[in-house]
Design an enzyme around this catalytic site. Structure first.
Site: not given
Lengths: 286, 295
Positions: B127, B195, B231
């Site tokens: 991430d 995300k 996400k």
């Protein structure tokens, strides 16, 4: 010239806010002669669930407040009720009939009940706690602590005094409360929630839900996050069933009683919703 | 966006669908701990929870991934090794935040080293955060190049790549236009997932922003037949909220996205609420926080 009528909207008191039921339901409340007085919100089981969440969140702060502070807050409730005495007398009188004097004496009884329990806030632990004799170089101390979230079903009459007599002793020790006032006469209780909202009681500590206890009580009895169930005013409900359901999660319970209201002011009521904690502490180094 | 999100939120969910939705949410959770106070012990206990979220019900599915800081990856790998070996294919992924998370304020070399180290330690997913400062100053190409370079750093010795999730930090990009641009930028630079947020900035994930990102991945799929994941992370704490996201995913990108390879919730406390609701569905009475494990 006549003024326009301004009727009051009675709502639920949930997490420090006045809200309508999430279900959108309401029901009619009549006075002693069967004449319509007001529509009040009818709480659903989801409102009760939200109330338990609010009470759980509020528990840490309220039980953590000093005993003096809790006593002051309870006394403050009495002060503000005194200021709205006329309104409470009027509401109780309309709800129950039976003469203004009876209504006034009930309201006075409710106010005095707050004062009476406020005085206990910094004393009950001394009376119920103990320094236990042990054979060894230790202090062994027992102290009462609040049980947690208490669900309360108040009786039909006296509608205001019964509610106050049930929630005040639970609050003294630091419990938080989800209370169902009398279904037939909820208006004095809903006005009491306005007093609570303005008298330094933190939000969520008391939640007052008007509606049908018969419908909601089973949900509170089985709710795993409710620690105690006060069924004093639940003589009309299937309270044996409720006790059995509450036993699943080991709740403290007060079953319905028939005692006179005055006898309800008691240390036992405070201690009913406390747990005894015992601490060992070495004294050899002193 | 807000109107559409509000409309999707009013959808009523029937009890039987709710049971399915709750299990689906668990399968989509990246169980996360990103605190300065994290310890190997906390990561291990979280790994246990990831494998068996509700010890009182062995039918509970496991979560999609465990999301930790880069230096915690070895402990996560260790804690999940036996379980993942026994599951061939249906493993719990290990996600690591990298590139100077959460601010992203470090040189590109440091970011790449951070990423490579996590991948070498065994992270399946990275991430990364984008340089919001550069993006907001209009240096879009620089951001693009950084994502591309980090993607390179995700390569393993055998030539395969760790999945790259690009955190846009929508709370700092603030406008829909910026988020729209940043989403396209990340996808074009090679992101496998976009995300919403780090969870360290308020507001974190919001339904309208997530909806916008879902529209971008839908459009990308229509153009290229390639699927990019989404996400939302941070601030999703209740089952009710999570179900609203599921509705938005199904209605915007399509039901194909309701799969751990294409949609994840970045969350820590959400799992507890889902477990409470699951217990309520199973037992018929309301449960309480005393009945789920403490993190």
């Amino acid at each position: 010239m006549s003024r326009l009528m301004i009727p009051k909207t009675y709502k639920l008191y949930l997490n420090g806010a006045f809200v309508r039921s999430e279900s959108g339901r309401s029901y009619k409340v009549s006075d002693d002669n069967g004449i319509f007085v007001a529509n009040v919100a009818m709480a659903s089981r989801k409102d009760a669930r939200e109330a338990v969440v609010a009470a759980r969140v509020a528990f840490a702060g309220w039980s953590g407040a000093s005993a003096y502070n809790r006593g002051q807050v309870l006394y403050r409730i009495a002060e503000l009720m005194e200021g709205r005495r006329e309104q409470f007398v009027e509401e109780v009188y309309r709800a129950e009939g039976g003469g203004k004097e009876a209504a006034a004496s009930q309201v006075e009884g409710a106010i005095d009940t707050w004062v009476w329990y406020a005085g206990w806030a910094d004393k009950y632990a001394q009376v119920a706690g103990n320094a236990n004799p042990v054979s060894g170089p230790y202090f062994n101390l027992s102290v009462p602590e609040p049980t947690g979230v208490v669900a309360t079903i108040a009786g039909r009459r006296p509608c205001l005094l019964s509610l106050v007599s049930l929630i005040a002793p639970a609050l003294v020790s630091g419990n938080t409360v989800v209370a169902f006032p009398s279904q037939a006469h909820p208006l004095p209780a809903l006005s009491l929630s306005e007093v609570l909202a303005t008298s330094d009681v933190p939000k969520g500590v008391v939640n007052i839900l008007s509606g049908s206890p018969a419908e909601i009580a089973p949900w509170l009895a089985s709710h795993a996050d409710v620690n105690a169930l006060d069924l004093t005013g639940a003589e009309d409900l299937n309270w044996i069933e409720l006790q059995m359901s509450a036993a699943e999660t080991l709740k403290r319970i007060i079953p319905p009683e028939t005692a006179a209201w005055a006898a309800w002011r008691s240390l036992d009521r405070i201690l009913a919703f406390t747990e005894i904690k015992t601490i060992w502490h070495t004294k050899s180094v002193i | 966006m807000e109107q559409r999100a509000a409309a999707l939120s009013t959808r009523s969910i029937k009890t039987s669908s709710k049971v399915l939705a709750l299990d689906k949410i668990i399968e989509l959770i990246d169980l996360t701990t990103l605190e300065g106070a994290d310890t190997p012990g906390k990561v291990r206990s979280l790994a246990t929870k990831a494998i068996q979220p509700d010890p009182s019900d062995r039918g509970t599915p496991h979560v999609a991934a465990l999301c930790v800081y880069g230096d915690m990856v070895p402990y996560a790998v260790d804690a999940l090794r036996d379980f993942n070996r026994s599951r061939n294919g249906d493993a719990i992924q290990i996600a690591a935040v990298a590139t100077a998370f959460p601010s992203g304020r470090a040189s590109l070399e440091v970011k790449c080293a951070d990423t490579a180290e996590a991948v070498a330690a065994g992270a399946d997913e990275i991430d990364m955060v984008i340089d919001r400062g550069a993006f907001l100053s209009g240096r879009h190409e620089e951001v693009f190049e950084q994502i591309r370079t980090v993607k390179e750093a995700c390569q393993r010795p055998d030539g395969s790549y760790a999945h790259l999730k690009v955190i846009l930090e929508t709370g700092e990009l603030s406008t829909y236009d910026n988020v729209h641009k940043a989403s396209w930028l990340a996808i074009l630079a090679g992101a496998d997932f976009i995300k919403t947020s780090t969870g360290k900035v308020v507001p974190a994930a919001t339904l309208p922003m997530t909806l916008l990102m879902l529209e971008v991945v839908r459009d990308w799929y229509r153009l290229t037949s390639k699927r990019v994941g989404v996400k939302p992370a941070g601030g999703i704490r209740s089952s009710k909220d999570a179900i609203r996201y599921l509705v938005a995913v199904a209605e915007t990108a399509g039901e194909a996205w309701l799969h751990p390879s294409l949609f994840r919730f970045g969350a820590s406390s959400l799992l507890d609420d889902v477990l409470l609701q699951r217990q309520r569905m199973k037992t018929g009475h309301y449960s309480g926080p005393d009945y789920v494990t403490i993190d």
